[in-house]
Design a protein around this motif. Sequence first.
Motif, mmCIF file in Angstrom:
data_model
loop_
_atom_site.group_PDB
_atom_site.id
_atom_site.type_symbol
_atom_site.label_atom_id
_atom_site.label_comp_id
_atom_site.label_asym_id
_atom_site.label_seq_id
_atom_site.Cartn_x
_atom_site.Cartn_y
_atom_site.Cartn_z
ATOM 1 N N THR A 215 72.795 63.033 42.381
ATOM 2 C CA THR A 215 73.423 62.822 40.833
ATOM 3 C C THR A 215 73.738 61.827 39.781
ATOM 4 O O THR A 215 73.187 61.245 38.686
ATOM 5 C CB THR A 215 73.891 63.390 41.057
ATOM 6 N N SER A 216 74.603 60.800 41.742
ATOM 7 C CA SER A 216 74.848 59.237 40.361
ATOM 8 C C SER A 216 73.130 58.128 39.771
ATOM 9 O O SER A 216 73.939 57.411 39.033
ATOM 10 C CB SER A 216 75.696 58.704 41.267
ATOM 11 N N GLN A 217 72.206 58.780 40.078
ATOM 12 C CA GLN A 217 71.209 58.113 39.864
ATOM 13 C C GLN A 217 70.903 58.171 37.589
ATOM 14 O O GLN A 217 70.923 56.992 37.761
ATOM 15 C CB GLN A 217 70.057 58.171 40.843
ATOM 16 N N GLY A 218 71.001 59.337 37.632
ATOM 17 C CA GLY A 218 70.995 59.602 36.903
ATOM 18 C C GLY A 218 69.223 59.527 36.397
ATOM 19 O O GLY A 218 68.834 59.085 36.792
ATOM 20 N N ALA A 219 68.980 60.546 35.124
ATOM 21 C CA ALA A 219 67.977 60.275 35.129
ATOM 22 C C ALA A 219 67.390 59.860 33.947
ATOM 23 O O ALA A 219 66.257 59.985 33.138
ATOM 24 C CB ALA A 219 67.198 61.893 35.190
ATOM 25 N N PRO A 418 71.952 68.046 46.036
ATOM 26 C CA PRO A 418 72.701 66.907 45.617
ATOM 27 C C PRO A 418 72.039 66.201 44.633
ATOM 28 O O PRO A 418 72.913 64.756 44.002
ATOM 29 C CB PRO A 418 72.791 65.969 46.699
ATOM 30 N N ASN A 419 70.516 66.154 44.476
ATOM 31 C CA ASN A 419 70.406 65.581 43.712
ATOM 32 C C ASN A 419 70.128 66.096 41.729
ATOM 33 O O ASN A 419 69.024 66.093 41.418
ATOM 34 C CB ASN A 419 68.338 65.056 44.249
ATOM 35 N N ARG A 479 77.634 54.953 32.729
ATOM 36 C CA ARG A 479 78.828 55.622 34.431
ATOM 37 C C ARG A 479 79.055 56.234 34.314
ATOM 38 O O ARG A 479 79.189 57.028 35.525
ATOM 39 C CB ARG A 479 78.695 53.881 34.405
ATOM 40 N N SER A 480 80.434 56.091 33.901
ATOM 41 C CA SER A 480 81.134 57.282 33.642
ATOM 42 C C SER A 480 81.259 58.809 34.540
ATOM 43 O O SER A 480 82.027 59.678 35.060
ATOM 44 C CB SER A 480 82.008 57.082 32.908
#
Lengths: 486, 389, 344
Positions: A215-219, A418-419, A479-480
């Motif tokens: 998830t933190s990679q962002g799409a 998790p993705n 990012r937050s």
Amino acid sequence: MKRFIILLLLASAMLGVAFAQFEGVEATIVTFTGPQIAEPLQRRSPDFEALTGAKMNVVTVPFSDLYQQILTDVATNTNSFDGFVFAPQWMVDYIVPGFLEDLTDRVAADSDLLWQDVAPFFRDFSSTFEGQIYTIPLDGDFQMVYYRTDVLEENGLEAPATWDDYINIAGSVDGQDMNGDGEPDFGSCIAKKRNAQSYWMITSVWGAFIQSQGTSQGAFFNTDTMEPLVNNAAFESALDVYLATTEFGPPDELNLDVGDTRGLFTSGRCALSIDWGDIGTLAIDPTTSVVQNKVGAVILPGSTQVLDRDTGELVDCDANTCPFAVNGVNHAPFAAFGGWSGAVNAAADPLVKDAVYAFFSYMNQPAQSNIDVTIGITGFNPYRVSQFENLPLWITAGMSREAALNYLGAIRESLNSPNMVLDLRIPQNQRYQQIVLDTAISQLLAGELTKEEAMQQIYDGWQEITDELGLEDQLSAYRSTLGVQR
Amino acid sequence: MRSGGRPEGTLQGPDASQTRRSRSLRERIGSWFDRNAGNVFLLPTFLIVLLLSIFPFLVSAYLSLSRIRFVRGGFEITFVGLRNYRKLIKGSEKRHFLGVFGDFSLISWLILIVFVALLGYALWRYLRSGHRISAAGVIYRIITFSILSYGMWYLLKTLSSGGRPGTLAVTFIYVFLGIGCQYLLGLGLALLTTQRLVGRRFFRVVFLLPMMITPVGIAYTFRMLTDTDKGPINPIWKLLGLAEVSWVTSPWGARWAIMIGDIWQWTPFMFIVLLAAIEGLPEELFEAAHVDGASRWQIFWNITLPQLVPVSVTVVLIRMIEAFKIVDLPNVLTNGGPGTATESLTLHSFFTWRALDLGGSAAIAYMLLIVSLFVGISYANLLQQRAQR
Amino acid sequence: MQPIRRLFQSRSLHKPSPGTAIISYILLGIWAFIVLFPLYWLVVTSLKLPIQVIEGPFYLPWIDFDPSTHAWTYIFVDVWNDTVRPYINTIIVAIVSSVLALLFGGSAAYGLTRFTYRPRLAAIFTFLGLLVLSIVAINLGLDWRLALVVAVAVFLLLLQPISKRFQRSLGNNDIAFWLISQRILPPVAVVIPIYVLFQRMGLLDTLTALIVTYMAVNLPIVVWLMRDYFQSIPLELEESAKVDGASPYRVFWSITLPLAVPGMVATFLFVLVFAWNEYLLALFLSTADAQTMPLLVAAQNATRGPQWWYMSVLILIMIIPVIILAIVLERFISRGLLVGAVKG
């Protein structure tokens, strides 16, 4: 059923002790005009009042104007509302100016909430901004693919695992009669109307091509440079898929919103559809559906190739490129819209704030929400881990055992991924998505733009807004929301 | 700025000397009111409209020159000059707002030449008319005609092959085609129902109905009706072998769907005003013509129509001002799609506004204001004054 | 050829020949069908179950499908409390605002046709200049009350000398055009400022705010339509009354107005329909207590798509009062506009 009534009573008794302090408190909560979402709030507020003494007035606004009206109200200091039930996707526009109450401490102190039972995605991403909790989830929203189990079975087909499968299935069943009226029906129905839900649909498709590292990679953007991820080979593949589905859809697909596609699907006219959890409960309602127990759900299809962010090209999945792949397929379920959640107005009276929080907590607690999520009219979809384990609940609500297992399985698989793709939540996300993205996709579908032009237009449009609002600010907000630590 | 009404009324305020006889306070107040009757009649309206409109006018004007942004602790309005306008005319919104220019075909050239020739003829007529010609009048007309020709050139350019009309051009299409159809239909219906037919009062009431329905409701009703899949025209559609074709996914099909809704809703307005106008024409004119053996067509063409010109001009002006703001139908029926084919200026502004780009939205609204003010004023000046002669 | 010609030969002026009558009836019938069919479709839809709406077109209750009153019971029983309040609000707001608009607008229109106004350009520019100055001053931190007082004082002081020096002025037609031009800006552009205005006055979510706004929005149309009617009323009657010593108000009230009643009725209907149906301003100026019916109609489009069945019921119950009004007022309308239209 009995067990739940006992549970309910038990929980009520506990609550009564916990919240008796709100005698005489009155609060106004705004949401959109139901019956969905507003219905359970209105139905349960008298119970809550009996328990705690706090009176909750639920007022409603047409859905399309909710965001603007709440924001206008708080920004001008009118503060007609003490609590909001809205989409967490909007929350950054409210949090940054300081309109929302930070609920972190209240959640930590609230043992009845069973916060750990809420699926991790909703806890850690959906209700959180910069590590603080601002919203209480009442509904679990993410997209899945629905298919007609009977139609696929007759044709000897399996549920789609990749988007290529999706197109193949749509293509091979398109034109068959699926509801027995002698008319040809459609392979795939997707809401592609402009200014409706179309931009979530395309994001559901591109997620698997673009996000593979969690998830933190962002799409949406590169988390280092804030460069839009919309002008590359992966995005182009997603557009190809999206365009291909149109060939197997109804002739007026470009003018359908989810209301229309849901109607088509439940009246048996489509083999495949992308939608939120709603089709699952709508399909078991005999007043709206002719496809009871003929509906299967599956996690959003994935891709065997994903974007290499350094080169902008597609690369094959392996242990490094797709750490979360299942059978070599990278899935990225999309938490579109994010699920209706409750938030508290920071400008309200302290006691009123507590009361509103207590109400949202009450709605969220398993005793209440485990029942509400099985009722179609509430519009609530499951978001608690325990809700997947209560099979009897779903069978009571009208699902067959297989259908319930299948539906809950797809939800569980998506929620546990998790993705998961987090919806865009940076300030003024409506301009990025509803204006720039949606317009370009609509123009592409209508043939006004080529693929390359559409990608360039989205890229330029997003860059322009980012420049206008300040690159640094937008990047740090992005990012937050993704929980990326600097 | 001259408006179009007729010459002023001839009654002047009461003669002041008459009312200065009495002394008592009450009578003095009374006489003051009598002397200022003109102002007492007009001022309340003037002040209400002024107070409720000047503030929004100025605020929107200022917003259109600024950008709104949410920052810690509230929001911040930054002055950005003409940037919002530049974005529409030159920047990233140009293709959306103005459209894409295509290549001129022979037909486009012909239309443009005919249009310019007509304007030239109008100018020539003005110069030959002899009376009340002034240098300012000539210059004013030349400027107006140039802008009108330029507007025509712009419309043709976006509508020709390879081009794509932007929201500005789409709005013009709605206004001119829509009002044209409404006027012709309204006139036709009014002529039909002025005949002495049994049951004409029933028809009159029925024809008024569409105007009574809330625009949002009409928009949703037409969305049901135009649905080629579950709407009532579905069997006809299938009969024609068009089951696989949807009209709302082609640009012109969708535009017509919206215009049909608009025509359905607003023909009654034209109808009722024109009906009343025809009913009010002096009977003697017709009788004389009838005695002279004029045919119905001759009566219509030579007597009815010329008499209807003034009221037609007013009613078209009122409709034009409202039609420039068309928003509910495209918003509900197609949401501006497919692509941007049916997006009107107000809808464009509305979408921008809903995404909280208040500056951009106000800039579009002001462009609309400028365009419709220009069209309204030139229309009022060039047509209405002629109509009064 | 001869018999056919005779068919179309009209014997009297207004009585159409049989041939013309038949063609007329056909054309009238077609348009009546076009007008009535959407309404019929609303009625049919309101009697359908959701599944019957979704599955495809069904035309005739009892023959095509079994009608159900579920939508009507939902609106009239289940959510009656949420329906009746907006309904009453709509009636109050529409009637009060239309009557007020007619009162003010009518007298303004009378003024514009019977008196000559010469607003000085110089005064207008002074006003605008002071307005801009005071806005700048408020932005720079001046208290707005102080700014207002100073601006008004300066305006009154400057008014006389400036008007004496610069003689150019506007006329009645310019005032009328200015009024109608206030309707050009789309509601999107004005809704936030108006919201802030009423918020500062503490009038949000009250019927007063809606009444005042609709009245102001409708005034220009009233002035324009009423101007036509007043113009067509012969002046002789008024002049003879004036010779007898009647005040302008008495002339207006007891001579002109009665003559213009039909026109006023027609205008009233136009204006009422607008206030009855307005959406965007109502959305912002009301949150709970003052909601009106158009909001309720729009609200039926929710996350699950439009609920056609409820929406149809709401649209139908919304137009019933206006239809009755139209039937009652129809005779006035045609005669009403008749008076106004003589000269256009």
